[in-house]
Design a protein around this motif. Structure first.
Motif, PDB file in Angstrom:
ATOM      1  N   ASP A  30       0.822  -1.148  -0.111  1.00 26.02           N
ATOM      2  CA  ASP A  30      -0.040  -0.082   0.027  1.00 26.02           C
ATOM      3  C   ASP A  30       0.930   1.300   0.074  1.00 26.02           C
ATOM      4  N   ASP A  31       1.883   1.366   0.644  1.00 26.88           N
ATOM      5  CA  ASP A  31       2.781   2.449   0.699  1.00 26.88           C
ATOM      6  C   ASP A  31       3.518   2.682  -0.588  1.00 26.88           C
ATOM      7  N   HIS A  58      -7.890   1.851  -6.914  1.00 29.34           N
ATOM      8  CA  HIS A  58      -9.136   2.483  -6.631  1.00 29.34           C
ATOM      9  C   HIS A  58      -9.221   3.088  -5.090  1.00 29.34           C
ATOM     10  N   GLY A  59      -8.886   2.334  -4.080  1.00 28.08           N
ATOM     11  CA  GLY A  59      -9.176   2.940  -2.754  1.00 28.08           C
ATOM     12  C   GLY A  59      -8.031   4.247  -2.412  1.00 28.08           C
ATOM     13  N   PRO A  60      -6.830   4.030  -2.952  1.00 31.42           N
ATOM     14  CA  PRO A  60      -5.745   4.983  -2.294  1.00 31.42           C
ATOM     15  C   PRO A  60      -6.026   6.319  -3.507  1.00 31.42           C
ATOM     16  N   ALA A  61      -6.541   6.096  -4.711  1.00 29.60           N
ATOM     17  CA  ALA A  61      -6.693   7.161  -5.498  1.00 29.60           C
ATOM     18  C   ALA A  61      -7.999   7.919  -5.243  1.00 29.60           C
ATOM     19  N   LEU A 105       0.835   6.940  -6.985  1.00 28.06           N
ATOM     20  CA  LEU A 105      -0.361   7.793  -7.081  1.00 28.06           C
ATOM     21  C   LEU A 105       0.086   9.059  -6.871  1.00 28.06           C
ATOM     22  N   ASN A 106       0.740   9.551  -6.012  1.00 27.87           N
ATOM     23  CA  ASN A 106       1.415  10.761  -5.645  1.00 27.87           C
ATOM     24  C   ASN A 106       2.173  11.351  -6.525  1.00 27.87           C
ATOM     25  N   SER A 107       2.956  10.485  -7.069  1.00 25.37           N
ATOM     26  CA  SER A 107       3.912  11.038  -8.217  1.00 25.37           C
ATOM     27  C   SER A 107       3.047  11.322  -9.398  1.00 25.37           C
ATOM     28  N   ILE A 108       2.115  10.571  -9.753  1.00 22.44           N
ATOM     29  CA  ILE A 108       1.372  10.896 -10.957  1.00 22.44           C
ATOM     30  C   ILE A 108       0.521  12.246 -10.653  1.00 22.44           C
ATOM     31  N   LYS A 109      -0.067  12.177  -9.331  1.00 21.75           N
ATOM     32  CA  LYS A 109      -0.712  13.673  -8.917  1.00 21.75           C
ATOM     33  C   LYS A 109       0.326  14.851  -9.158  1.00 21.75           C
ATOM     34  N   LEU A 162      -5.741  10.756 -11.767  1.00 20.58           N
ATOM     35  CA  LEU A 162      -6.038   9.893 -10.638  1.00 20.58           C
ATOM     36  C   LEU A 162      -7.555   9.194 -10.692  1.00 20.58           C
ATOM     37  N   THR A 163      -8.287  10.080 -11.376  1.00 20.46           N
ATOM     38  CA  THR A 163      -9.516   9.292 -11.656  1.00 20.46           C
ATOM     39  C   THR A 163      -9.443   8.178 -12.545  1.00 20.46           C
ATOM     40  N   SER A 164      -8.410   8.323 -13.501  1.00 17.28           N
ATOM     41  CA  SER A 164      -8.075   7.141 -14.636  1.00 17.28           C
ATOM     42  C   SER A 164      -7.665   6.071 -13.663  1.00 17.28           C
ATOM     43  N   CYS A 165      -6.721   6.222 -12.765  1.00 14.83           N
ATOM     44  CA  CYS A 165      -5.974   5.264 -12.176  1.00 14.83           C
ATOM     45  C   CYS A 165      -6.988   4.571 -11.231  1.00 14.83           C
ATOM     46  N   ALA A 166      -8.138   5.263 -10.661  1.00 24.31           N
ATOM     47  CA  ALA A 166      -8.990   4.682  -9.840  1.00 24.31           C
ATOM     48  C   ALA A 166     -10.083   3.391 -10.706  1.00 24.31           C
ATOM     49  N   ARG A 167     -10.045   3.738 -11.947  1.00 23.04           N
ATOM     50  CA  ARG A 167     -10.821   2.801 -12.589  1.00 23.04           C
ATOM     51  C   ARG A 167      -9.995   2.038 -13.290  1.00 23.04           C
TER      52      ARG A 167
END
Length: 84
Positions: free
Chosen positions: A22-23, A53-56, A29-33, A42-47
């Motif tokens: 998870d870390d 999904h959860g972290p994004a 995801l933080n680096s993508i953001k 991040l919405t694309s990552c969540a899908r």
């Protein structure tokens, strides 16, 4: 046998091990953001996958500065009706 040991026996490849951490998922995801300056990607990552999904979604909701995007999911009649 613990779940982590069981999963390592099933899927020992490095990519799966990263996605199980998870870390590391949050770092990715933080680096993508920050790279794309916002939560749009991040919405694309969540899908894309359940692991993201959860972290994004958490990052997207924590970055929400107004309820306007949330209100766009309700029909106009609901958003304009007076609160009783």
């Amino acid at each position: 046998m613990f779940l982590g040991q069981h999963m390592a026996a099933i899927a020992p490849n490095p990519a799966t091990q990263v996605l199980m951490n998870d870390d590391l998922v949050r770092i990715i995801l933080n680096s993508i953001k920050h790279e794309f300056r916002g939560t749009r990607h991040l919405t694309s990552c969540a899908r894309v996958c359940r692991t993201f999904h959860g972290p994004a979604a958490s990052m997207i909701w924590s970055d929400l500065k107004t309820t306007v995007p949330l209100c766009t999911y309700y029909p106009l009649s609901v958003t304009l009706s007076p609160v009783i």
